[in-house]
Write a protein that holds these residues in place. Sequence first.
Motif, PDB file in Angstrom:
ATOM      1  N   ALA A 216       2.517  32.564 -21.095  1.00 47.42           N
ATOM      2  CA  ALA A 216       3.445  33.198 -20.150  1.00 47.42           C
ATOM      3  C   ALA A 216       3.831  34.592 -20.632  1.00 47.42           C
ATOM      4  O   ALA A 216       3.921  35.543 -19.845  1.00 47.42           O
ATOM      5  CB  ALA A 216       4.681  32.328 -19.963  1.00 47.42           C
ATOM      6  N   SER A 220       2.833  38.343 -18.805  1.00 48.03           N
ATOM      7  CA  SER A 220       3.890  39.282 -18.413  1.00 48.03           C
ATOM      8  C   SER A 220       3.550  40.715 -18.778  1.00 48.03           C
ATOM      9  O   SER A 220       4.206  41.650 -18.310  1.00 48.03           O
ATOM     10  CB  SER A 220       5.218  38.884 -19.067  1.00 48.03           C
ATOM     11  N   GLY A 242      -1.188  29.350 -12.242  1.00 49.48           N
ATOM     12  CA  GLY A 242       0.109  29.107 -11.631  1.00 49.48           C
ATOM     13  C   GLY A 242       1.184  30.032 -12.163  1.00 49.48           C
ATOM     14  O   GLY A 242       2.028  30.534 -11.413  1.00 49.48           O
ATOM     15  N   LEU A 243       1.162  30.289 -13.464  1.00 53.44           N
ATOM     16  CA  LEU A 243       2.146  31.178 -14.071  1.00 53.44           C
ATOM     17  C   LEU A 243       2.016  32.596 -13.541  1.00 53.44           C
ATOM     18  O   LEU A 243       3.012  33.268 -13.250  1.00 53.44           O
ATOM     19  CB  LEU A 243       1.978  31.180 -15.595  1.00 53.44           C
ATOM     20  N   THR A 245       0.631  33.576 -10.647  1.00 55.57           N
ATOM     21  CA  THR A 245       0.981  33.611  -9.227  1.00 55.57           C
ATOM     22  C   THR A 245       2.491  33.656  -9.043  1.00 55.57           C
ATOM     23  O   THR A 245       3.016  34.379  -8.184  1.00 55.57           O
ATOM     24  CB  THR A 245       0.401  32.388  -8.506  1.00 55.57           C
ATOM     25  N   GLU A 246       3.202  32.905  -9.879  1.00 57.40           N
ATOM     26  CA  GLU A 246       4.665  32.890  -9.793  1.00 57.40           C
ATOM     27  C   GLU A 246       5.252  34.225 -10.230  1.00 57.40           C
ATOM     28  O   GLU A 246       6.195  34.735  -9.621  1.00 57.40           O
ATOM     29  CB  GLU A 246       5.209  31.760 -10.672  1.00 57.40           C
ATOM     30  N   ALA A 247       4.675  34.827 -11.280  1.00 56.19           N
ATOM     31  CA  ALA A 247       5.219  36.070 -11.813  1.00 56.19           C
ATOM     32  C   ALA A 247       4.846  37.273 -10.951  1.00 56.19           C
ATOM     33  O   ALA A 247       5.644  38.193 -10.783  1.00 56.19           O
ATOM     34  CB  ALA A 247       4.719  36.276 -13.247  1.00 56.19           C
ATOM     35  N   ASP A 248       3.617  37.302 -10.417  1.00 54.13           N
ATOM     36  CA  ASP A 248       3.147  38.458  -9.651  1.00 54.13           C
ATOM     37  C   ASP A 248       2.071  37.995  -8.671  1.00 54.13           C
ATOM     38  O   ASP A 248       0.894  37.946  -9.001  1.00 54.13           O
ATOM     39  CB  ASP A 248       2.577  39.525 -10.597  1.00 54.13           C
ATOM     40  N   PRO A 249       2.453  37.652  -7.434  1.00 55.18           N
ATOM     41  CA  PRO A 249       1.476  37.182  -6.446  1.00 55.18           C
ATOM     42  C   PRO A 249       0.390  38.201  -6.129  1.00 55.18           C
ATOM     43  O   PRO A 249      -0.665  37.841  -5.605  1.00 55.18           O
ATOM     44  CB  PRO A 249       2.341  36.896  -5.211  1.00 55.18           C
TER      45      PRO A 249
END
Length: 352
Positions: A216, A220, A242-243, A245-249
């Motif tokens: 993660a 970032s 998944g990480l 996509t959640e942080a930056d689609p």
Amino acid sequence: MTTAYRPSPALRLAGAASGAYRSVFAGSRLAPLLSRPKPVRRTGFELDLSIRDIRAEAEDVVSVTLADPHGRRLPAWVPGAHLDVVLPSGRQRQYSLCGDVTDRAVYRIAVRRIRDGHGGSAEVHDGLRVGDALRVRGPRNAFPLIDAASYLFIAGGIGITPILPMVRECHRRGRPWRLVYLGRTRASMPFLAELGEFGGAVDLRPDTETGPPRIAELLSLADPGAAVYLCGPPPLADGARGLLTEADPSASLHTERFSPLPVAGGEPFRLRLARSGLTVDVAADETALAAVRRALPGVAYSCRQGFCGTCRTRVLSGEVEHRDRTLTESEREDSVLLCVSRAASPTLTLDL
């Protein structure tokens, strides 16, 4: 008994910067990569090369440099490409090209010794010598470098091999990029000297100095909308999509695996091997290839991920659940890739 290698139309187009691969980049800012002269075609992209150099690159890692024995230029390639290498024992393995795309005189691969592997890496380390002949197939690309505003590269150990040419190309063309290079120790991480030429954009993180990686945190580091390329052991990539996509689609994640994915959603079935007169049962959590090789250890394979076509086998009867990325609809009428596809009927009869 081995099955003949018959590349599909898609793979026949997948040699360096040709056909469908060319269309991905048409009009992009990386299009000049594709303007280089086309390679001399050789049937099926099979090349008989000789070993020019073998060099220790790190603990348990050697590079092998290959050249045409007659000095001819080799087919062009683009970052992310690999070779299928047929070792003297008959084993077939895939190795990423890790040299410079502008050098048409040689190909370079690198191989880490796998202590509990199936013998391919040990054969490279202990059996190959300068001057030996090797047959290769390719170059092919299942890990293409897309056009993006910026790049974050994450390489774990020997995963640096497909990433290194990408870094070199982005650096050469002045594209924004950053590389995070992970490893157990500095001594275990190949090509550190070459990466030193790229300056501060390379972030070295050996476990002995920075601790185990936290995916993660690494994700970032990507700029908004960046293309993230990740290559390393499976635990490194697990959950990364998944990480991100959640942080930056708007970002995209691109991965290459060293090993096949576990079988998902499998049901047990039976294989009848017509020519050998054998019957084998395939468990819900194993591949047809693994089951067949219990009975016929000589059946050929390479990628074990459904794109190289080496394990393609003729189907005599039964219905197939095709899970490959290679066969055309017409080829699927009478063929199966044993490494990923399964039966959609209780029994399949194969021409083996």
